[in-house]
Scaffold this motif. Structure first.
Motif, PDB file in Angstrom:
ATOM      1  N   VAL A 126       0.843  -1.194   0.000  1.00 30.07           N
ATOM      2  CA  VAL A 126       0.000   0.000   0.000  1.00 30.07           C
ATOM      3  C   VAL A 126       0.878   1.243   0.000  1.00 30.07           C
ATOM      4  CG1 VAL A 126      -1.733   1.306   1.285  1.00 30.07           C
ATOM      5  CG2 VAL A 126      -1.866  -1.187   1.190  1.00 30.07           C
ATOM      6  N   HIS A 127       0.586   2.155  -0.923  1.00 33.85           N
ATOM      7  CA  HIS A 127       1.363   3.391  -1.023  1.00 33.85           C
ATOM      8  C   HIS A 127       0.779   4.447  -0.082  1.00 33.85           C
ATOM      9  CE1 HIS A 127       3.342   6.923  -2.784  1.00 33.85           C
ATOM     10  NE2 HIS A 127       4.192   6.076  -3.309  1.00 33.85           N
ATOM     11  N   LEU A 128       1.640   5.316   0.414  1.00 33.79           N
ATOM     12  CA  LEU A 128       1.201   6.366   1.331  1.00 33.79           C
ATOM     13  C   LEU A 128       0.139   7.257   0.691  1.00 33.79           C
ATOM     14  CD1 LEU A 128       1.463   7.893   3.999  1.00 33.79           C
ATOM     15  CD2 LEU A 128       3.368   9.178   3.001  1.00 33.79           C
ATOM     16  N   ALA A 129       0.299   7.559  -0.614  1.00 34.53           N
ATOM     17  CA  ALA A 129      -0.681   8.412  -1.285  1.00 34.53           C
ATOM     18  C   ALA A 129      -2.046   7.742  -1.334  1.00 34.53           C
ATOM     19  CB  ALA A 129      -0.204   8.735  -2.704  1.00 34.53           C
ATOM     20  N   GLY A 130      -2.060   6.421  -1.551  1.00 32.95           N
ATOM     21  CA  GLY A 130      -3.327   5.702  -1.569  1.00 32.95           C
ATOM     22  C   GLY A 130      -3.987   5.699  -0.211  1.00 32.95           C
ATOM     23  N   LYS A 131      -3.204   5.490   0.830  1.00 34.16           N
ATOM     24  CA  LYS A 131      -3.738   5.500   2.195  1.00 34.16           C
ATOM     25  C   LYS A 131      -4.258   6.892   2.541  1.00 34.16           C
ATOM     26  CE  LYS A 131      -4.496   2.984   5.821  1.00 34.16           C
ATOM     27  NZ  LYS A 131      -5.446   1.856   5.738  1.00 34.16           N
ATOM     28  N   ALA A 132      -3.519   7.921   2.130  1.00 29.19           N
ATOM     29  CA  ALA A 132      -3.947   9.292   2.411  1.00 29.19           C
ATOM     30  C   ALA A 132      -5.239   9.620   1.666  1.00 29.19           C
ATOM     31  CB  ALA A 132      -2.844  10.275   2.006  1.00 29.19           C
ATOM     32  N   GLY A 133      -5.332   9.181   0.400  1.00 30.11           N
ATOM     33  CA  GLY A 133      -6.550   9.419  -0.364  1.00 30.11           C
ATOM     34  C   GLY A 133      -7.755   8.748   0.259  1.00 30.11           C
ATOM     35  N   THR A 134      -7.572   7.507   0.683  1.00 29.99           N
ATOM     36  CA  THR A 134      -8.659   6.773   1.344  1.00 29.99           C
ATOM     37  C   THR A 134      -9.053   7.460   2.643  1.00 29.99           C
ATOM     38  OG1 THR A 134      -7.879   4.684   0.415  1.00 29.99           O
ATOM     39  CG2 THR A 134      -9.345   4.554   2.314  1.00 29.99           C
ATOM     40  N   PHE A 135      -8.066   7.903   3.404  1.00 27.62           N
ATOM     41  CA  PHE A 135      -8.316   8.581   4.673  1.00 27.62           C
ATOM     42  C   PHE A 135      -9.137   9.852   4.456  1.00 27.62           C
ATOM     43  CE2 PHE A 135      -7.089  11.657   7.949  1.00 27.62           C
ATOM     44  CZ  PHE A 135      -7.290  10.935   9.105  1.00 27.62           C
ATOM     45  N   VAL A 136      -8.751  10.653   3.465  1.00 24.92           N
ATOM     46  CA  VAL A 136      -9.463  11.906   3.190  1.00 24.92           C
ATOM     47  C   VAL A 136     -10.896  11.626   2.737  1.00 24.92           C
ATOM     48  CG1 VAL A 136      -9.525  13.968   1.734  1.00 24.92           C
ATOM     49  CG2 VAL A 136      -7.351  13.171   2.669  1.00 24.92           C
ATOM     50  N   LEU A 137     -11.063  10.620   1.878  1.00 25.24           N
ATOM     51  CA  LEU A 137     -12.409  10.287   1.402  1.00 25.24           C
ATOM     52  C   LEU A 137     -13.301   9.811   2.546  1.00 25.24           C
ATOM     53  CD1 LEU A 137     -11.620   8.439  -1.954  1.00 25.24           C
ATOM     54  CD2 LEU A 137     -12.769  10.634  -1.683  1.00 25.24           C
ATOM     55  N   LEU A 138     -12.762   8.977   3.423  1.00 26.16           N
ATOM     56  CA  LEU A 138     -13.560   8.458   4.526  1.00 26.16           C
ATOM     57  C   LEU A 138     -13.988   9.564   5.492  1.00 26.16           C
ATOM     58  CD1 LEU A 138     -11.743   5.095   5.355  1.00 26.16           C
ATOM     59  CD2 LEU A 138     -13.987   5.391   4.293  1.00 26.16           C
ATOM     60  N   TYR A 139     -13.229  10.657   5.532  1.00 18.18           N
ATOM     61  CA  TYR A 139     -13.626  11.780   6.373  1.00 18.18           C
ATOM     62  C   TYR A 139     -14.432  12.819   5.605  1.00 18.18           C
ATOM     63  CZ  TYR A 139     -11.237  10.115  10.467  1.00 18.18           C
ATOM     64  OH  TYR A 139     -10.893   9.362  11.559  1.00 18.18           O
ATOM     65  N   ALA A 140     -14.387  12.760   4.269  1.00 19.26           N
ATOM     66  CA  ALA A 140     -15.220  13.661   3.470  1.00 19.26           C
ATOM     67  C   ALA A 140     -16.676  13.227   3.497  1.00 19.26           C
ATOM     68  CB  ALA A 140     -14.719  13.692   2.022  1.00 19.26           C
ATOM     69  N   PHE A 141     -16.920  11.926   3.533  1.00 17.63           N
ATOM     70  CA  PHE A 141     -18.291  11.422   3.432  1.00 17.63           C
ATOM     71  C   PHE A 141     -19.188  11.827   4.601  1.00 17.63           C
ATOM     72  CE2 PHE A 141     -16.419   7.899   0.634  1.00 17.63           C
ATOM     73  CZ  PHE A 141     -16.566   8.690  -0.491  1.00 17.63           C
ATOM     74  N   PRO A 142     -18.715  11.753   5.853  1.00 20.20           N
ATOM     75  CA  PRO A 142     -19.580  12.254   6.943  1.00 20.20           C
ATOM     76  C   PRO A 142     -19.946  13.720   6.764  1.00 20.20           C
ATOM     77  CG  PRO A 142     -17.777  10.956   7.839  1.00 20.20           C
ATOM     78  CD  PRO A 142     -17.479  11.144   6.388  1.00 20.20           C
ATOM     79  N   LEU A 143     -18.988  14.512   6.251  1.00 21.78           N
ATOM     80  CA  LEU A 143     -19.270  15.930   6.019  1.00 21.78           C
ATOM     81  C   LEU A 143     -20.322  16.102   4.925  1.00 21.78           C
ATOM     82  CD1 LEU A 143     -15.597  17.264   6.174  1.00 21.78           C
ATOM     83  CD2 LEU A 143     -17.414  17.696   7.840  1.00 21.78           C
ATOM     84  N   LEU A 144     -20.252  15.255   3.889  1.00 23.18           N
ATOM     85  CA  LEU A 144     -21.252  15.336   2.829  1.00 23.18           C
ATOM     86  C   LEU A 144     -22.625  14.903   3.333  1.00 23.18           C
ATOM     87  CD1 LEU A 144     -19.176  14.031  -0.229  1.00 23.18           C
ATOM     88  CD2 LEU A 144     -19.869  16.375   0.287  1.00 23.18           C
TER      89      LEU A 144
END
Length: 202
Positions: A126-144
Motif C-alpha cells: 500500500v502506497h502512502l498516497a493511496g492511504k492518504a486518499g482513502t483517509f481523506v475520502l472516509l472523512y469527506a463522506f460524513p461531512l457530505l
C-alpha cells in the motif's frame, strides 16, 4: 530485519479483529442509510474512520502486521467508500460522475492485481498516497452527509466535504497511477529475466 520479514501469517490478532469488525459494519451502514437513519449512519462512519486509523497503529506498535490484515484493511476501506458513494448518489447529494471516477480506479487496479497474480506476484504494498486518499475520502463522506442538513452547519460541512472529496479523488487516482507504474516495472523486469534465461539456455 526487513519490513517484509515482519509480515506474519497469523490470523487472530487485535488489528485483524478490528478490520473484520469494520467489514461487518458495512451492511449495517447500508441499512441505516436506506432507512434514513442519518445520525446512526454518521456514527458508524465515524467509528469506521477511527478504527481504520487504530488498526494500523496497533498493527505496527504491537508488531502484528499480517498478510490477512493487509487484505482486510483495504477491503473494508473500499467497501465503505463504495457503499457510502452509492448512498449519497441515491440521495442526490453527490453526482454520478464521482461514483464512476472512484469505482473506475478500483476496477483498473483489480485488473492489475489479476495480471500480477497470474504472473505469480503478490499484491503491491500500500502506497502512502493511496492511504492518504482513502483517509481523506472516509472523512469527506460524513461531512457530505451533514451537508444535507438545512442549516449553517450543513452549508459549512458541504464546502469542507467537497474540498476533502476532490482532494481525496486526486490522491486516490495519483496512487492508482503509481501502482500501475510499479506493476509495469515488475512485469517488465520479469519479462527481461525470462528472455535472458531463454537466451542463456539456447
Amino acid at each position: 530485519m526487513t519490513e517484509e520479514s515482519t509480515v506474519s501469517t497469523r490470523v487472530l490478532t487485535v488489528p485483524n479483529v478490528i478490520s473484520l469488525a469494520r467489514l461487518l459494519l458495512v451492511p449495517v451502514f447500508a441499512v441505516l442509510v436506506a432507512n434514513g437513519a442519518d445520525a446512526w449512519a454518521l456514527l458508524v462512519l465515524a467509528v469506521s474512520g477511527a478504527s481504520d486509523w487504530l488498526d494500523g497503529v496497533l498493527a505496527r506498535r504491537m508488531q502484528q502486521v499480517t498478510r490477512l490484515g493487509q487484505m482486510l484493511d483495504p477491503a473494508a476501506d473500499r467497501l465503505f467508500i463504495l457503499v457510502t458513494l452509492l448512498g449519497l448518489a441515491w440521495r442526490g447529494t453527490v453526482p454520478v460522475w464521482l461514483v464512476v471516477v472512484l469505482v473506475a480506479r478500483d476496477v483498473v487496479l483489480a485488473v492489475m492485481l489479476l495480471v500480477l497474480a497470474r504472473a505469480g506476484y503478490p499484491p503491491l504494498r500500500v502506497h502512502l498516497a493511496g492511504k492518504a486518499g482513502t483517509f481523506v475520502l472516509l472523512y469527506a463522506f460524513p461531512l457530505l452527509f451533514l451537508s444535507q442538513w438545512p442549516s449553517t452547519v450543513g452549508q459549512a460541512a458541504g464546502v469542507l466535504g467537497w474540498a476533502c472529496a476532490l482532494w481525496g479523488v486526486a490522491l486516490y487516482w495519483f496512487a492508482g497511477v503509481l501502482y500501475l507504474a510499479q506493476a509495469w516495472t515488475v512485469l517488465r523486469r520479469e519479462r527481461r529475466e525470462r528472455l535472458r534465461d531463454r537466451a542463456t539456455a539456447s
